[in-house]
Design a protein around this motif. Structure first.
Motif, mmCIF file in Angstrom:
data_model
loop_
_atom_site.group_PDB
_atom_site.id
_atom_site.type_symbol
_atom_site.label_atom_id
_atom_site.label_comp_id
_atom_site.label_asym_id
_atom_site.label_seq_id
_atom_site.Cartn_x
_atom_site.Cartn_y
_atom_site.Cartn_z
ATOM 1 N N VAL A 178 0.849 -1.196 0.000
ATOM 2 C CA VAL A 178 0.000 0.000 0.000
ATOM 3 C C VAL A 178 0.881 1.241 0.000
ATOM 4 C CG1 VAL A 178 -1.717 1.328 1.282
ATOM 5 C CG2 VAL A 178 -1.896 -1.165 1.175
ATOM 6 N N MET A 179 0.814 2.004 -1.085
ATOM 7 C CA MET A 179 1.469 3.300 -1.166
ATOM 8 C C MET A 179 0.434 4.419 -1.267
ATOM 9 S SD MET A 179 4.679 2.628 -0.919
ATOM 10 C CE MET A 179 5.445 4.171 -1.418
ATOM 11 N N HIS A 180 -0.721 4.120 -1.853
ATOM 12 C CA HIS A 180 -1.815 5.077 -1.988
ATOM 13 C C HIS A 180 -2.998 4.493 -1.211
ATOM 14 C CE1 HIS A 180 0.749 5.553 -5.549
ATOM 15 N NE2 HIS A 180 0.404 6.832 -5.542
ATOM 16 N N VAL A 181 -3.243 4.996 0.001
ATOM 17 C CA VAL A 181 -4.166 4.328 0.912
ATOM 18 C C VAL A 181 -5.603 4.293 0.408
ATOM 19 C CG1 VAL A 181 -2.782 4.748 2.954
ATOM 20 C CG2 VAL A 181 -4.454 6.465 2.239
ATOM 21 N N ASP A 182 -5.984 5.206 -0.469
ATOM 22 C CA ASP A 182 -7.362 5.254 -0.959
ATOM 23 C C ASP A 182 -7.449 5.047 -2.466
ATOM 24 O OD1 ASP A 182 -8.523 5.781 1.570
ATOM 25 O OD2 ASP A 182 -7.897 7.882 1.400
ATOM 26 N N ASP A 183 -6.407 4.512 -3.073
ATOM 27 C CA ASP A 183 -6.393 4.369 -4.526
ATOM 28 C C ASP A 183 -5.843 2.997 -4.904
ATOM 29 O OD1 ASP A 183 -6.314 4.626 -7.247
ATOM 30 O OD2 ASP A 183 -5.346 6.588 -7.242
ATOM 31 N N PRO A 184 -6.687 1.958 -4.873
ATOM 32 C CA PRO A 184 -6.207 0.609 -5.189
ATOM 33 C C PRO A 184 -5.669 0.465 -6.603
ATOM 34 C CG PRO A 184 -8.616 0.672 -5.043
ATOM 35 C CD PRO A 184 -8.116 1.967 -4.527
ATOM 36 N N LEU A 185 -6.236 1.201 -7.545
ATOM 37 C CA LEU A 185 -5.776 1.084 -8.930
ATOM 38 C C LEU A 185 -4.350 1.592 -9.080
ATOM 39 C CD1 LEU A 185 -8.990 2.179 -10.885
ATOM 40 C CD2 LEU A 185 -8.131 -0.135 -10.499
ATOM 41 N N LEU A 232 6.569 10.278 6.796
ATOM 42 C CA LEU A 232 7.522 9.691 5.857
ATOM 43 C C LEU A 232 7.071 10.027 4.440
ATOM 44 C CD1 LEU A 232 10.079 7.970 6.355
ATOM 45 C CD2 LEU A 232 8.727 5.959 5.745
ATOM 46 N N TYR A 233 7.940 10.729 3.705
ATOM 47 C CA TYR A 233 7.635 11.185 2.351
ATOM 48 C C TYR A 233 8.451 10.389 1.337
ATOM 49 C CZ TYR A 233 5.323 15.292 4.316
ATOM 50 O OH TYR A 233 4.467 16.123 4.987
ATOM 51 N N ASP A 234 7.850 10.137 0.173
ATOM 52 C CA ASP A 234 8.608 9.483 -0.892
ATOM 53 C C ASP A 234 9.446 10.513 -1.638
ATOM 54 O OD1 ASP A 234 6.918 10.827 -2.657
ATOM 55 O OD2 ASP A 234 5.736 9.058 -3.152
ATOM 56 N N GLY A 237 7.863 13.728 -2.829
ATOM 57 C CA GLY A 237 7.309 14.650 -1.853
ATOM 58 C C GLY A 237 5.892 14.332 -1.426
ATOM 59 N N HIS A 238 5.431 13.077 -1.638
ATOM 60 C CA HIS A 238 4.111 12.669 -1.188
ATOM 61 C C HIS A 238 4.218 11.988 0.172
ATOM 62 C CE1 HIS A 238 3.614 12.406 -5.724
ATOM 63 N NE2 HIS A 238 2.853 13.423 -5.343
ATOM 64 N N ARG A 239 3.378 12.416 1.123
ATOM 65 C CA ARG A 239 3.377 11.758 2.427
ATOM 66 C C ARG A 239 2.728 10.380 2.299
ATOM 67 N NH1 ARG A 239 0.534 13.278 8.210
ATOM 68 N NH2 ARG A 239 -1.322 12.559 7.130
ATOM 69 N N LEU A 281 12.611 22.100 8.276
ATOM 70 C CA LEU A 281 11.542 21.729 7.341
ATOM 71 C C LEU A 281 10.800 22.992 6.930
ATOM 72 C CD1 LEU A 281 9.154 18.697 7.757
ATOM 73 C CD2 LEU A 281 8.370 20.861 6.825
ATOM 74 N N LEU A 282 10.993 23.398 5.688
ATOM 75 C CA LEU A 282 10.315 24.571 5.156
ATOM 76 C C LEU A 282 9.138 24.189 4.278
ATOM 77 C CD1 LEU A 282 13.370 26.828 4.202
ATOM 78 C CD2 LEU A 282 11.925 26.985 6.242
ATOM 79 N N THR A 283 9.316 23.157 3.454
ATOM 80 C CA THR A 283 8.277 22.746 2.521
ATOM 81 C C THR A 283 8.074 21.242 2.639
ATOM 82 O OG1 THR A 283 9.016 24.471 1.006
ATOM 83 C CG2 THR A 283 7.479 22.847 0.137
ATOM 84 N N GLN A 284 6.944 20.825 3.193
ATOM 85 C CA GLN A 284 6.701 19.405 3.409
ATOM 86 C C GLN A 284 6.724 18.600 2.111
ATOM 87 O OE1 GLN A 284 2.974 19.810 5.537
ATOM 88 N NE2 GLN A 284 3.947 19.158 7.444
ATOM 89 N N THR A 285 6.248 19.210 1.045
ATOM 90 C CA THR A 285 6.146 18.479 -0.217
ATOM 91 C C THR A 285 7.425 18.513 -1.042
ATOM 92 O OG1 THR A 285 5.217 20.443 -1.276
ATOM 93 C CG2 THR A 285 3.672 18.842 -0.361
ATOM 94 N N ASN A 286 8.500 19.091 -0.491
ATOM 95 C CA ASN A 286 9.741 19.177 -1.259
ATOM 96 C C ASN A 286 10.942 18.952 -0.347
ATOM 97 O OD1 ASN A 286 11.676 19.597 -3.202
ATOM 98 N ND2 ASN A 286 10.724 21.470 -4.003
ATOM 99 N N PRO A 287 11.088 17.730 0.182
ATOM 100 C CA PRO A 287 12.224 17.462 1.078
ATOM 101 C C PRO A 287 13.575 17.641 0.403
ATOM 102 C CG PRO A 287 11.075 15.430 0.500
ATOM 103 C CD PRO A 287 10.220 16.559 0.027
ATOM 104 N N VAL A 288 13.643 17.402 -0.898
ATOM 105 C CA VAL A 288 14.917 17.548 -1.616
ATOM 106 C C VAL A 288 15.366 18.999 -1.603
ATOM 107 C CG1 VAL A 288 16.058 17.304 -3.845
ATOM 108 C CG2 VAL A 288 14.493 15.531 -3.071
#
Length: 390
Positions: A178-185, A232-234, A237-239, A281-288
């Motif tokens: 499970v990587m997308h908790v609400d998106d099985p496809l 934990l973000y991939d 930048g997705h949590r 941590l300034l931008t959660q969606t951009n850890p890089v």
């Protein structure tokens, strides 16, 4: 002037016409707010009286004994959003009675099987979520032997997912992490078909331990920080996974698929949040962009002592006034660190703004008002380049 009340009444019955006893009839307003309920009697009848004039939605809740439906026979998938289920609205005028509302209930089918660990032994207290056509519909909890059964399911295409609470690697049926908790496809889950009311059994999940990260979260003064999120973000930048620290500041994040991640805190505004290790941590969606340290996890990697020590940070506050020096309420204030947009706030009725828990550094402020006034950087600098304060 008081209005005469209206009434809704009718029957709950099976397909063969026999009455259904003890099933709830729930009344909702157009916004999906639950208003009132009653239960069907031994002859299947129900009645909701004393209603003001208005528009309503009426649906059943059989607590898993039947496939629940709205009036008139639309599936109940989103109890808090009858319009999304295309339920038929019932409009009542003052002193109106609708007494011919009939619900035909069907027992539906079931999905069942077992959840086992790496040793093949069944695992209890595992949540099994069911999605119908990609929408969450119901869940079951495994018994001590790992068995589960979801009942009262209508025909359709289903996806099943286990949620182990971090004990094992969460997965979709069959064997997809499970990587997308609400998106099985998106995760490549295997569809399970229910047709003609026929149940499906022997759906087995064989769980693996997965990777884990653990550590502590403390304040700079030394006391533990409880209820702090660890996210934990991939690499994009997705949590993907999260947990919370306990009263001793201890956290453990388990059941993680192999991959490269970034680990950050979210103290909900109490402290300056960080990426592991010691990176603001300034931008959660951009850890890089923040320079976060990547964590490379294998199938069964266990990382311990990934500790955080958070500072309270500083604040920036002030007042915004208009051309006549009156306080300017509801004016947005955007915060930049160098050329990066970081945060925002809005002025109160007195034109006052404040942004807290800021790390040390050089910051820039700019206004963004909806009153037709000329926006500016602090201080009195006209905005030529929206995202380049320097």
């Amino acid at each position: 002037i008081l209005e005469d009340p209206a009434t809704l009444a009718g029957l709950l019955q099976r397909g063969d016409g026999t009455p259904v006893n003890g099933v709830y009839a729930d009344l909702y307003d157009p916004s999906g707010r639950h208003l009132e309920f009653t239960r069907s009697s031994v002859d299947g009848s129900f009645r909701l009286g004393g209603l003001p004039a208005g528009t309503y939605f009426l649906g059943t809740d059989s607590l898993g004994s039947y496939v629940d439906v709205w009036y008139d026979q639309r599936l109940v998938l989103n109890p808090a959003d009858p319009a999304a289920d295309q339920a038929d609205a019932i409009t009542l005028a003052s002193a109106t009675s609708r007494t011919n509302l009939v619900f035909v209930l069907d027992a539906g089918a079931s999905l069942g099987g077992t959840v086992t660990g790496p040793d093949g032994i069944g695992i209890g207290d595992i949540i099994v979520d069911a999605f119908l056509n990609g929408i969450f519909i119901d869940f079951a909890v495994t018994d001590p032997d790992g068995g589960y059964r979801l009942t009262a399911l209508p025909d359709g295409t289903y996806f099943l997912k286990v949620d182990t609470g971090g004990r094992y690697l969460n997965e979709w049926y069959s064997d997809q992490p499970v990587m997308h908790v609400d998106d099985p496809l998106a995760d490549g889950a295997t569809p399970i078909e229910i047709a003609d009311g026929l149940s499906v059994s022997n759906l087995v999940f064989s769980l693996e331990p997965g990777a884990a990260v653990s550590g502590t979260v403390d304040a700079w003064a030394g006391e533990p920080i409880s209820d702090c999120y660890l996210d934990l973000y991939d690499a994009e930048g997705h949590r993907r996974f999260f947990t919370r620290s306990n009263s001793n500041g201890v956290y453990r994040l388990g059941g993680i698929p192999a991959g490269t991640y970034s680990l950050g805190t979210d103290s909900t505004g109490r402290y300056v949040d960080e990426w592991y290790v010691d990176v603001v941590l300034l931008t959660q969606t951009n850890p890089v962009a923040d320079g976060a340290l990547p964590l490379v996890l294998g199938d069964d990697t266990t990382l311990v002592q990934h500790d955080f020590i958070l500072r309270e940070g500083g604040s920036i506050s002030g007042t915004i006034r208009g051309p006549t020096l009156d306080p300017l309420a509801h004016c947005f204030v955007d915060l930049y660190r160098d050329a990066r947009y970081v945060d925002w706030t809005v002025t109160d009725s007195n034109g006052v703004y404040r942004i807290d828990t800021l790390p040390s550094g050089t910051w820039y402020l700019r206004t963004d008002n909806a009153d037709g006034l000329v926006n500016e950087w602090y201080r009195d600098t006209y905005i030529f380049h929206r995202g380049q304060p320097d």
